[in-house]
Design a protein around this motif. Structure first.
Motif, PDB file in Angstrom:
ATOM      1  N   ASN A  86       0.805  -1.224   0.000  1.00  0.00           N
ATOM      2  CA  ASN A  86       0.000   0.000   0.000  1.00  0.00           C
ATOM      3  C   ASN A  86       0.835   1.269   0.000  1.00  0.00           C
ATOM      4  O   ASN A  86       0.292   2.359  -0.055  1.00  0.00           O
ATOM      5  N   ASN A  87       2.136   1.164   0.067  1.00  0.00           N
ATOM      6  CA  ASN A  87       3.005   2.332   0.171  1.00  0.00           C
ATOM      7  C   ASN A  87       3.450   2.795  -1.217  1.00  0.00           C
ATOM      8  O   ASN A  87       4.577   2.575  -1.632  1.00  0.00           O
ATOM      9  N   THR A  88       2.548   3.467  -1.911  1.00  0.00           N
ATOM     10  CA  THR A  88       2.880   3.938  -3.260  1.00  0.00           C
ATOM     11  C   THR A  88       4.012   4.950  -3.244  1.00  0.00           C
ATOM     12  O   THR A  88       4.756   5.037  -4.203  1.00  0.00           O
ATOM     13  N   ARG A  89       4.154   5.679  -2.169  1.00  0.00           N
ATOM     14  CA  ARG A  89       5.238   6.663  -2.081  1.00  0.00           C
ATOM     15  C   ARG A  89       6.597   5.957  -2.173  1.00  0.00           C
ATOM     16  O   ARG A  89       7.497   6.417  -2.863  1.00  0.00           O
ATOM     17  N   ALA A  90       6.753   4.834  -1.476  1.00  0.00           N
ATOM     18  CA  ALA A  90       8.005   4.069  -1.547  1.00  0.00           C
ATOM     19  C   ALA A  90       8.233   3.571  -2.966  1.00  0.00           C
ATOM     20  O   ALA A  90       9.365   3.608  -3.469  1.00  0.00           O
ATOM     21  N   TRP A  91       7.185   3.119  -3.631  1.00  0.00           N
ATOM     22  CA  TRP A  91       7.300   2.650  -5.020  1.00  0.00           C
ATOM     23  C   TRP A  91       7.849   3.770  -5.896  1.00  0.00           C
ATOM     24  O   TRP A  91       8.777   3.586  -6.677  1.00  0.00           O
ATOM     25  N   MET A  92       7.209   4.937  -5.790  1.00  0.00           N
ATOM     26  CA  MET A  92       7.553   6.047  -6.683  1.00  0.00           C
ATOM     27  C   MET A  92       8.907   6.661  -6.336  1.00  0.00           C
ATOM     28  O   MET A  92       9.642   7.078  -7.226  1.00  0.00           O
TER      29      MET A  92
END
Length: 190
Positions: A86-92
């Motif tokens: 759920n951590n899209t910030r880490a992905w991006m």
């Protein structure tokens, strides 16, 4: 002069030189109490199989690297999202670091393929590989890279169609079929 006197003189000179060499760094106040680099890191200008591992480790990504391939100016990376679904910030943020390395630091990468993978809970332990949850395809010729790369860490391709298009972001659901998903759907299965 006897041989014993010569041997004693050589030993005394050797001991004096050893003590002097070990005391010299202490005399220089600049290096006291700090670590000093032995090798200077050379900036990567061209990605190659010889510097690929060091380059990837140097990025200090939040997501675990599962697989990295370098072939004909195409950098392919698999990142494990296990525990960070759920951590899209880490992905991006990790994607921003990868693209910065590929398109700003180096001059020989023409395309970056990133797959976000997760161990499929239903087949864990059966020898099946990780399940691809999302994938991107970014090319050096993409115009947005020149102006928007620094904003990628805060982007959300799940809710923003512009970023989804820029990144050529595709998602795959629990059934394995591609579709647009929300970050909640991509998290670990229960």
């Amino acid at each position: 002069m006897s041989i014993w006197k010569r041997l004693l003189l050589a030993s005394a000179v050797t001991a004096a030189v050893t003590v002097l060499l070990s005391v010299m760094p202490q005399l220089d106040g600049r290096t006291q109490g700090t670590d000093v680099a032995v090798f200077r890191p050379a900036p990567v200008k061209r990605l190659s199989t010889g510097n690929l591992v060091d380059s990837m480790i140097g990025l200090q990504l939040q997501l675990q690297l599962k697989k990295v391939a370098w072939k004909q100016a195409v950098l392919s990376v698999d990142l494990a999202i296990d525990g960070k679904g759920n951590n899209t910030r880490a992905w991006m943020e990790d994607m921003e670091r990868l693209l910065y390395l590929a398109f700003v630091q180096t001059d020989n990468v023409s395309r970056v393929l990133v797959r976000f993978v997760q161990q499929d809970v239903s087949v864990e332990g059966t020898g099946a590989g990780p399940r691809v949850v999302a994938a991107t395809d970014i090319r050096r010729t993409d115009k947005w890279l020149a102006f928007e790369l620094s904003k990628l860490g805060e982007a959300n391709p799940f809710s923003n169609a512009v970023w989804r298009q820029r990144l050529r972001f595709s998602f795959s659901g629990q059934d394995g079929n591609p579709h647009a998903a929300s970050p909640g759907e991509i998290g670990p299965s229960s």
